[in-house]
Design a protein around this motif. Structure first.
Motif, short mmCIF file in Angstrom:
data_model
loop_
_atom_site.label_atom_id
_atom_site.label_comp_id
_atom_site.label_asym_id
_atom_site.label_seq_id
_atom_site.Cartn_x
_atom_site.Cartn_y
_atom_site.Cartn_z
N THR A 104 24.21 36.32 -39.18
CA THR A 104 24.72 35.79 -37.93
C THR A 104 23.58 35.44 -36.98
O THR A 104 23.62 34.41 -36.28
CB THR A 104 25.67 36.80 -37.26
OG1 THR A 104 26.71 37.14 -38.19
CG2 THR A 104 26.27 36.23 -36.00
N GLY A 237 27.73 32.18 -39.60
CA GLY A 237 28.38 32.63 -38.37
C GLY A 237 29.54 33.55 -38.67
O GLY A 237 30.66 33.09 -38.88
N ASP A 238 29.27 34.85 -38.71
CA ASP A 238 30.32 35.85 -38.95
C ASP A 238 31.19 35.95 -37.71
O ASP A 238 30.75 36.42 -36.65
CB ASP A 238 29.67 37.20 -39.27
CG ASP A 238 30.68 38.22 -39.77
OD1 ASP A 238 31.66 38.47 -39.05
OD2 ASP A 238 30.46 38.76 -40.87
N THR A 239 32.43 35.51 -37.82
CA THR A 239 33.33 35.44 -36.66
C THR A 239 33.52 36.80 -36.01
O THR A 239 33.53 36.92 -34.78
CB THR A 239 34.69 34.87 -37.08
OG1 THR A 239 34.51 33.61 -37.71
CG2 THR A 239 35.60 34.71 -35.86
N GLU A 240 33.66 37.84 -36.81
CA GLU A 240 33.89 39.18 -36.27
C GLU A 240 32.70 39.65 -35.45
O GLU A 240 32.85 40.19 -34.34
CB GLU A 240 34.17 40.16 -37.40
CG GLU A 240 34.48 41.57 -36.89
CD GLU A 240 34.64 42.57 -38.02
OE1 GLU A 240 35.02 43.73 -37.72
OE2 GLU A 240 34.36 42.22 -39.18
N LYS A 243 32.30 37.54 -32.22
CA LYS A 243 33.32 37.93 -31.23
C LYS A 243 32.97 39.26 -30.58
O LYS A 243 33.17 39.46 -29.37
CB LYS A 243 34.68 38.01 -31.92
CG LYS A 243 35.83 38.31 -30.96
CD LYS A 243 37.16 38.31 -31.69
CE LYS A 243 38.30 38.63 -30.72
NZ LYS A 243 39.63 38.62 -31.42
#
Length: 473
Positions: A104, A237-240, A243
């Motif tokens: 990320t 891009g790791d969404t978790e 976020k």
């Protein structure tokens, strides 16, 4: 003893900061001796624009450092990055989560670097136009600017390497190699200036060592933890994770923009509207105090990854003791550095026969006091931020707005002196007390006892230096 010194994060961070500070202090006299005010302004603004990488980082650096520290402490997933996450005492390191964070980071810094590059090419070039055209050799100055833009892009794109090393608490190794690189860079710059080199050769040498620093960090990342992290994960891009880290990131980023960014902006604005001589005097004062401030950060900032890990493990008492010692050393370093600068700076400029006018004592008092407050409050702020309940946007955002209001209000009455006066007024009105109150409340620290052990001695030393500066003839 040698092993302890070799692996000490604080001593190695201090060695890194010392090599950069001493290197800059050795280079500065030769620059002042050889450069006229116009060239000095260009050189100083190049340094400011390279420092703007802190703004382009948008707060991701410290956020990712804290995230990696939490994963090392055994965080199960990205939810452990939140302020209300429970301590993870005794849990093993979550290496899969570390890998996700690295991927990320690479994804984020590719995009940040592209935005930074565009900002320098268009906005930076417009701001440098009038300043560069005041020099005797604009063509070479523009070429030097091109090198600064390219190197700045590469440095920011690969910033994740330094973040990874800090997050894995490899502070000693990172800072030790930084000290070596900075020393070589300073010696090279001294050689260039001693041989009669001007602005362009000086910038070429500096950017060469900056790019070599990128390779250095790549090498260090390959060798840590028995190479178990290599090859590094591809950018993703790791969404978790994005976020979970974004709330802390934008708060930190806004805070940096309204503190460091605002202070540096006064230097850029000063160069646009003041004469070359007046601007050089202001930038000289700003640069020296920035060097003193940077050097004084070592004792505390080198402990931030460890403080984050202690918080994740629920060891509050150990955190407080470590913060107390680190803050005291940092404030003493600033107070003594400021004293040396104001007492010996004028004699040094006179000895060098520099064309730069030594800053007025009022400017030293205003900016020096502002920087002392900034160091004190920033450490309390970062100490509190280890909880991941980021208040940087409030502390620095409100302070920055107050500074702007004071500067605009004072400008019609005292002219350009409104910049340092407005900055100090804004810091006194809010930043001087808000971060400290928040850290005292959160960690339930006794105010008087803590301050007597940390800030009382350095504050007295600083006050004596200011008093002597004001009243001496």
């Amino acid at each position: 003893m040698f092993s302890a010194l070799w692996s000490s994060p604080t001593l190695n961070t201090w060695a890194s900061f010392l090599s950069r500070t001493v290197g800059s202090l050795l280079i500065l006299p030769l620059v002042l001796h050889r450069f006229d005010p116009a060239d000095f302004n260009v050189w100083s603004l190049f340094t400011i624009f390279l420092g703007v990488q802190l703004l382009a980082d948008m707060g991701f650096c410290l956020t990712f450092v804290r995230a990696i520290a939490a994963a090392l402490a055994g965080a199960a997933d990205a939810s452990c990055f939140s302020p209300d996450a429970r301590p993870v005492n005794g849990a093993p390191t979550n290496w899969p989560l570390v890998q996700r964070i690295i991927g990320t980071m690479r994804y984020v810094y590719i995009r940040l670097a592209a935005m930074y590059f565009a900002g320098l090419v268009f906005g930076g070039t417009a701001l440098m136009h009038s300043v560069i055209n005041q020099t005797k050799t604009p063509a070479s100055a523009w070429l030097a600017w091109g090198l600064v833009v390219i190197t700045g892009y590469v440095n920011l794109r690969t910033s994740y390497l330094g973040v990874l090393l800090q997050g894995l608490n490899q502070i000693a190794a990172l800072r030790r190699w930084e000290a070596l690189t900075s020393t070589c860079a300073a010696l090279s710059a001294l050689g260039v200036l001693s041989l009669g080199g001007g602005l362009l050769p000086l910038i070429v040498v500096a950017q060469f060592w900056a790019l070599l620093g990128v390779w250095r960090n790549q090498y260090l990342c390959r060798t840590i933890n028995n190479r178990e992290l290599y090859p590094l994960p591809t950018p993703h891009g790791d969404t978790e994770i994005l976020k979970a880290t974004w709330p802390a990131t934008w708060r930190s980023g806004l805070g940096v923009a309204m503190s460091y960014g605002l202070v540096q902006a006064t230097g850029i604005i000063h160069a646009q509207i003041a004469s070359a001589a007046a601007s050089a005097s202001y930038l000289f004062c700003l640069r020296v105090l920035q060097l003193v401030s940077t050097f004084s950060q070592a004792p505390f900032y080198s402990k931030l990854p460890l403080l984050s890990r202690l918080y994740a493990e629920g060891r509050t008492e150990a955190m407080i003791k470590l913060a107390e010692k680190s803050m005291r050393l940092a404030l003493w370093a600033f107070a003594l550095g400021f004293s040396a600068a104001v007492f010996f700076g004028a004699d040094l400029l006179q000895l060098l026969g520099s064309a730069i006018v030594f800053p007025d004592r009022i400017l030293w008092v205003l900016l020096g006091t502002m920087f002392f407050i900034e160091r004190y409050a920033a450490m309390h702020l970062h100490f509190y931020n280890t909880t991941n309940n980021i208040i940087t946007h409030i502390a620095n955002g409100v302070t920055g707005l107050l500074c702007i209001v004071f500067i605009l209000g004072l400008m019609p009455h005292i002219g350009l002196l409104a910049m340092p006066a407005g900055l100090l007024a804004g810091y006194l009105a809010f930043y001087a007390w808000f971060p400290a109150v928040m850290s005292y409340r959160n960690f339930r620290m006794p105010f008087l006892r803590f301050e007597l052990r940390t800030s009382a001695g350095p504050l007295f030393c600083f006050a004596v230096a200011v008093t002597i500066l004001v009243y001496r003839r």
